[in-house]
Design an enzyme around this catalytic site. Sequence first.
Site, PDB file in Angstrom:
ATOM      1  CE  LYS A  10      -8.924 -21.793  -6.829  1.00 51.87           C
ATOM      2  NZ  LYS A  10     -10.197 -21.366  -5.771  1.00 51.87           N
ATOM      3  CE1 TYR A  50     -13.720 -24.397  -8.533  1.00 54.11           C
ATOM      4  CE2 TYR A  50     -13.211 -22.482  -9.758  1.00 54.11           C
ATOM      5  CZ  TYR A  50     -12.992 -23.510  -8.739  1.00 54.11           C
ATOM      6  OH  TYR A  50     -11.898 -23.464  -8.102  1.00 54.11           O
ATOM      7  CG  PHE A  58     -19.263 -18.566  -4.323  1.00 54.68           C
ATOM      8  CD1 PHE A  58     -18.583 -19.336  -5.307  1.00 54.68           C
ATOM      9  CD2 PHE A  58     -20.024 -18.930  -3.308  1.00 54.68           C
ATOM     10  CE1 PHE A  58     -18.538 -20.703  -4.897  1.00 54.68           C
ATOM     11  CE2 PHE A  58     -20.077 -20.323  -2.963  1.00 54.68           C
ATOM     12  CZ  PHE A  58     -19.066 -21.246  -3.800  1.00 54.68           C
ATOM     13  NE  ARG A  86      -9.620 -30.498  -0.701  1.00 52.70           N
ATOM     14  CZ  ARG A  86     -10.691 -29.412  -1.019  1.00 52.70           C
ATOM     15  NH1 ARG A  86     -10.675 -29.355  -2.308  1.00 52.70           N
ATOM     16  NH2 ARG A  86     -11.460 -28.808  -0.364  1.00 52.70           N
ATOM     17  CB  THR A  92     -12.632 -23.218   1.163  1.00 51.02           C
ATOM     18  OG1 THR A  92     -12.802 -24.658   1.023  1.00 51.02           O
ATOM     19  CG2 THR A  92     -13.169 -22.384   0.001  1.00 51.02           C
ATOM     20  NE  ARG A 103      -7.637 -22.988  -1.120  1.00 51.22           N
ATOM     21  CZ  ARG A 103      -8.636 -23.846  -1.090  1.00 51.22           C
ATOM     22  NH1 ARG A 103      -9.001 -24.542  -0.339  1.00 51.22           N
ATOM     23  NH2 ARG A 103      -9.410 -23.961  -2.587  1.00 51.22           N
ATOM     24  CG  ASN A 113      -9.516 -20.201  -2.561  1.00 51.14           C
ATOM     25  OD1 ASN A 113      -9.175 -20.427  -3.753  1.00 51.14           O
ATOM     26  ND2 ASN A 113     -10.406 -20.996  -2.079  1.00 51.14           N
ATOM     27  CG  HIS A 116      -9.130 -26.590  -8.004  1.00 47.20           C
ATOM     28  ND1 HIS A 116     -10.395 -26.718  -7.465  1.00 47.20           N
ATOM     29  CD2 HIS A 116      -9.023 -27.868  -8.466  1.00 47.20           C
ATOM     30  CE1 HIS A 116     -10.966 -27.733  -7.603  1.00 47.20           C
ATOM     31  NE2 HIS A 116      -9.930 -28.416  -8.526  1.00 47.20           N
ATOM     32  CD  GLU A 127     -11.689 -30.916 -10.181  1.00 50.58           C
ATOM     33  OE1 GLU A 127     -12.743 -30.637  -9.631  1.00 50.58           O
ATOM     34  OE2 GLU A 127     -10.621 -30.832  -9.784  1.00 50.58           O
TER      35      GLU A 127
HETATM   36  P1  IDP Z   1     -12.366 -25.794  -2.278  1.00 55.36           P
HETATM   37  O1  IDP Z   1     -11.791 -24.981  -3.331  1.00 55.36           O
HETATM   38  O2  IDP Z   1     -11.697 -25.758  -0.971  1.00 55.36           O
HETATM   39  O3  IDP Z   1     -12.778 -27.271  -2.592  1.00 55.36           O
HETATM   40  P2  IDP Z   1     -15.275 -25.362  -2.978  1.00 55.36           P
HETATM   41  O4  IDP Z   1     -16.475 -25.157  -1.824  1.00 55.36           O
HETATM   42  O5  IDP Z   1     -15.375 -26.375  -3.902  1.00 55.36           O
HETATM   43  O6  IDP Z   1     -14.016 -25.063  -2.142  1.00 55.36           O
HETATM   44  O7  IDP Z   1     -15.467 -23.765  -3.697  1.00 55.36           O
HETATM   45  C1  IDP Z   1     -14.816 -23.752  -4.825  1.00 55.36           C
HETATM   46  C2  IDP Z   1     -14.129 -22.726  -4.913  1.00 55.36           C
HETATM   47  O8  IDP Z   1     -15.134 -21.372  -4.961  1.00 55.36           O
HETATM   48  C3  IDP Z   1     -13.113 -22.173  -3.640  1.00 55.36           C
HETATM   49  O9  IDP Z   1     -12.140 -22.609  -3.760  1.00 55.36           O
HETATM   50  C4  IDP Z   1     -13.266 -20.527  -3.768  1.00 55.36           C
HETATM   51  O10 IDP Z   1     -12.311 -20.028  -4.752  1.00 55.36           O
HETATM   52  C5  IDP Z   1     -14.813 -20.158  -4.308  1.00 55.36           C
HETATM   53  N1  IDP Z   1     -15.792 -20.300  -2.878  1.00 55.36           N
HETATM   54  C6  IDP Z   1     -15.983 -21.055  -2.157  1.00 55.36           C
HETATM   55  N2  IDP Z   1     -17.071 -20.804  -1.139  1.00 55.36           N
HETATM   56  C7  IDP Z   1     -16.739 -19.281  -1.481  1.00 55.36           C
HETATM   57  C8  IDP Z   1     -17.637 -18.029  -0.821  1.00 55.36           C
HETATM   58  O11 IDP Z   1     -18.491 -18.202   0.066  1.00 55.36           O
HETATM   59  N3  IDP Z   1     -17.554 -16.901  -1.433  1.00 55.36           N
HETATM   60  C9  IDP Z   1     -16.856 -16.754  -2.524  1.00 55.36           C
HETATM   61  N4  IDP Z   1     -15.871 -17.716  -3.187  1.00 55.36           N
HETATM   62  C10 IDP Z   1     -16.150 -18.962  -2.436  1.00 55.36           C
HETATM   63 MG    MG Z   2     -14.193 -28.017  -4.341  1.00 56.86          MG
END
Ligand code: IDP
Ligand code: MG
Length: 140
Positions: A10, A50, A58, A86, A92, A103, A113, A116, A127
Amino acid sequence: MSEKTLSIIKPDAVAKGVIGQIIDCFASNNLKIAALKMIHMSKREAQGFYAVHSERPFFDSLTDFMSSGPAVVMVLSGENAISKNRELMGATNPAEAAEGTLRKRFATDIEKNAVHGSDAPETAREEIVYFFPELEIVNF
Ligand code: IDP
Ligand code: MG
């Protein structure tokens, strides 16, 4: 079973100059790079990627971030590539990510973070085709 998964370094991690360290982690864990390119997503492209999160609070901030600078998109290939990636990524929220995960090492916060990774075979397929035509993916 050999699988393919989509990985993104990212914009926060690209800006920190850690592309090499992240790729090194994949290489030393038997994940091969089947496709790779640097892109700077538009807001619209980030929203498309997304789309599953479009109702989340968010979403606007996340898609601003994802379109804020260059990112590296990759197809990783290998045994259990989806779950292995993963695991290497960690949780996350970097505050909850295990020691040594990407991360934990490189994320700024729960949004910025660093990486992805696809979460299941169907999302991995969707994707991958979002970013890569068949001709840009190599088969080992
Ligand atoms: P993942 O990337 O671990 O699969 P997801 O729940 O799919 O997590 O969320 C996608 C992306 O959205 C996360 O990687 C992060 O960049 C962002 N994100 C997820 N939860 C939050 C939050 O609570 N606040 C702000 N950004 C978030
Ligand atoms: Mg995800």
